[in-house]
Design an enzyme around this catalytic site. Sequence first.
Site, short mmCIF file in Angstrom:
data_model
loop_
_atom_site.label_atom_id
_atom_site.label_comp_id
_atom_site.label_asym_id
_atom_site.label_seq_id
_atom_site.Cartn_x
_atom_site.Cartn_y
_atom_site.Cartn_z
N ARG A 78 36.87 37.39 36.20
CA ARG A 78 37.46 36.79 37.39
C ARG A 78 38.16 35.45 37.14
O ARG A 78 39.27 35.24 37.64
CB ARG A 78 36.43 36.66 38.52
CG ARG A 78 35.89 38.03 38.98
CD ARG A 78 35.04 37.95 40.24
NE ARG A 78 35.84 37.55 41.37
CZ ARG A 78 35.91 36.33 41.85
NH1 ARG A 78 35.17 35.37 41.34
NH2 ARG A 78 36.71 36.07 42.84
N ARG A 135 32.45 42.66 48.55
CA ARG A 135 32.17 41.34 47.99
C ARG A 135 31.05 40.62 48.74
O ARG A 135 30.19 40.00 48.13
CB ARG A 135 33.45 40.49 48.06
CG ARG A 135 33.37 39.16 47.35
CD ARG A 135 34.63 38.33 47.63
NE ARG A 135 35.85 39.03 47.29
CZ ARG A 135 36.46 39.00 46.11
NH1 ARG A 135 35.94 38.28 45.14
NH2 ARG A 135 37.57 39.67 45.91
N TYR A 161 32.65 42.39 41.56
CA TYR A 161 33.79 42.38 40.65
C TYR A 161 33.44 41.65 39.35
O TYR A 161 34.27 40.95 38.76
CB TYR A 161 35.04 41.80 41.35
CG TYR A 161 35.30 42.50 42.67
CD1 TYR A 161 35.79 43.80 42.69
CD2 TYR A 161 35.00 41.89 43.90
CE1 TYR A 161 35.98 44.47 43.89
CE2 TYR A 161 35.19 42.56 45.10
CZ TYR A 161 35.68 43.86 45.08
OH TYR A 161 35.87 44.53 46.27
N GLY A 167 36.71 42.97 53.07
CA GLY A 167 37.54 41.80 52.84
C GLY A 167 37.00 40.47 53.28
O GLY A 167 37.57 39.43 52.94
N CYS A 177 39.03 35.62 21.28
CA CYS A 177 40.17 34.94 20.67
C CYS A 177 41.37 34.87 21.61
O CYS A 177 42.43 35.45 21.32
CB CYS A 177 40.56 35.65 19.38
SG CYS A 177 39.15 35.81 18.30
N GLU A 178 41.21 34.22 22.74
CA GLU A 178 42.31 33.99 23.68
C GLU A 178 42.01 32.71 24.42
O GLU A 178 40.87 32.51 24.84
CB GLU A 178 42.38 35.12 24.73
CG GLU A 178 42.70 36.45 24.15
CD GLU A 178 43.25 37.42 25.22
OE1 GLU A 178 43.77 36.94 26.26
OE2 GLU A 178 43.15 38.61 24.99
N TYR A 215 41.93 35.93 38.16
CA TYR A 215 42.27 35.44 39.51
C TYR A 215 42.18 33.92 39.61
O TYR A 215 42.11 33.39 40.72
CB TYR A 215 41.29 36.01 40.55
CG TYR A 215 41.09 37.50 40.54
CD1 TYR A 215 42.13 38.37 40.90
CD2 TYR A 215 39.85 38.05 40.23
CE1 TYR A 215 41.92 39.74 40.92
CE2 TYR A 215 39.65 39.42 40.26
CZ TYR A 215 40.68 40.26 40.60
OH TYR A 215 40.47 41.62 40.64
N GLU A 230 33.91 48.29 55.62
CA GLU A 230 33.77 48.55 54.18
C GLU A 230 33.60 47.25 53.39
O GLU A 230 34.43 46.94 52.53
CB GLU A 230 35.02 49.27 53.66
CG GLU A 230 35.36 50.57 54.34
CD GLU A 230 36.76 51.07 53.96
OE1 GLU A 230 37.58 50.30 53.42
OE2 GLU A 230 37.02 52.25 54.21
N PRO A 231 32.57 46.48 53.65
CA PRO A 231 32.41 45.24 52.88
C PRO A 231 31.90 45.52 51.47
O PRO A 231 31.06 46.39 51.27
CB PRO A 231 31.37 44.46 53.69
CG PRO A 231 30.58 45.50 54.41
CD PRO A 231 31.50 46.67 54.63
#
Length: 421
Positions: free
Chosen positions: A314, A278, A375, A239, A346-347, A318, A275-276
């Site tokens: 992402r 990112r 990610y 995290g 197409c969005e 996010y 547990e890294p």
Amino acid sequence: MDHFLYRDGALFAEDVPISEIAAAVGTPFYVYSTATLLRHFKLFDDALEGTDHLVCYAMKAASNQAILKTLAQAGAGMDVVSGGEYMRAKAAGVPGARIVFSGVGKTADEIRTALTGGIRQFNVESEPEMQVINAVALELGKVAPITVRVNPDVDAKTHAKIATGKSENKFGIPISRAREVYALAASLPGLEVIGIDVHIGSQLTELEPFELAYNKVAELTERLRSEGHNIRRLDLGGGLGIPYTRSNDAPPLPVEYGAMIKKTLGHLGCEIEIEPGRLIAGNAGLMVSKVIYVKSGEDRDFLILDGAMNDLIRPAMYEAHHDIVAVEEPAVGVEQRPYDIVGPVCESGDTFAKQRNMPPLKSGDLIAFRSAGAYGAVMSSEYNTRPLIPEVLVNGDQFAVIRERPSFDEIINRDTIPEWL
Ligand SMILES: *Cc1c(COP(=O)(O)O)cnc(C)c1O
């Protein structure tokens, strides 16, 4: 710090020009730097020096086997969240004794796979899951090492979609009920309680929420020990956030995080696991894309790229910011201008950045999304029948394709047509 720097007017990955990779594999693609991956792993490993510890890379951040192998050879364990990740870690040569299994929905099949192949521990997230692990272990004649993931009810102060440590989140067991759940675990003959697990969210930019959570874990450790549980390992989750821009305040460094861990938990004499994900992979990867068109709208100019939201989700998912740079270094003093930077899907959500200042760009120019290593590729899809983009690993002056771009035939032939058609 990373190893994507300009040299003589061109962006490099370590000692390889990005444009050379683009010429070899086509765009878009992901490229990772071995030196950056190893540097980040070592920052964590060094931060816990003097304490019995294992850094388990959260492989959901970037799970290509070449990345896993690079980190495992440097001494990393793996944190997996599915049976597929478990098998991928094993395929990359990681021994079961260095694999931790996290996640709220482990199925009996996944548990069987891990128990059969060897596992360091399961981080258990609910009582029903605990019962299933016990049953599978008994069926296999094994004892499953477990921790219980506790939910400390702290605000991680991060994006709502990646906060996991508040009581309203689906993760873990409320810390207030931990004693009861540990008593249940101790009564189940297929389980061996070895420790406590906590993970409160991702992209945390302050130490305070971690410290609040870890203080609660310290208190719980003493309480559980006094009730006869042999708590000897603390899994503190991942995290720690990364800088996504060069301008904003940098998140705490791994060395500061490590010092805080030693301060809050060092007196307990437990083995420490972290547990890294990112922080190890994020700034070790770029997504490189090409400008297809520069389109002038009524009040703005659009850069239309060959990369899209299916390749890097992402920003759409996010509201994430990525620094975007030209692969050819802009001349000193060149006037920047604002562009909306978009993909061809197409969005309207297929927008990477709005009114982003960039040097003047033209069709055919290469650009790079920084901080795209975590990610990124793992969350990509073939939406719009766009092939998954290749991944490339650089090591010094060498590079290798570590996942090929599938052909359209491969994609299309994956469908099967029922006989009534
Ligand atoms: C996602 C996750 C991690 C990694 O989080 P990062 O923010 O990438 O460091 C670690 N542990 C668990 C249980 C996770 O779900």
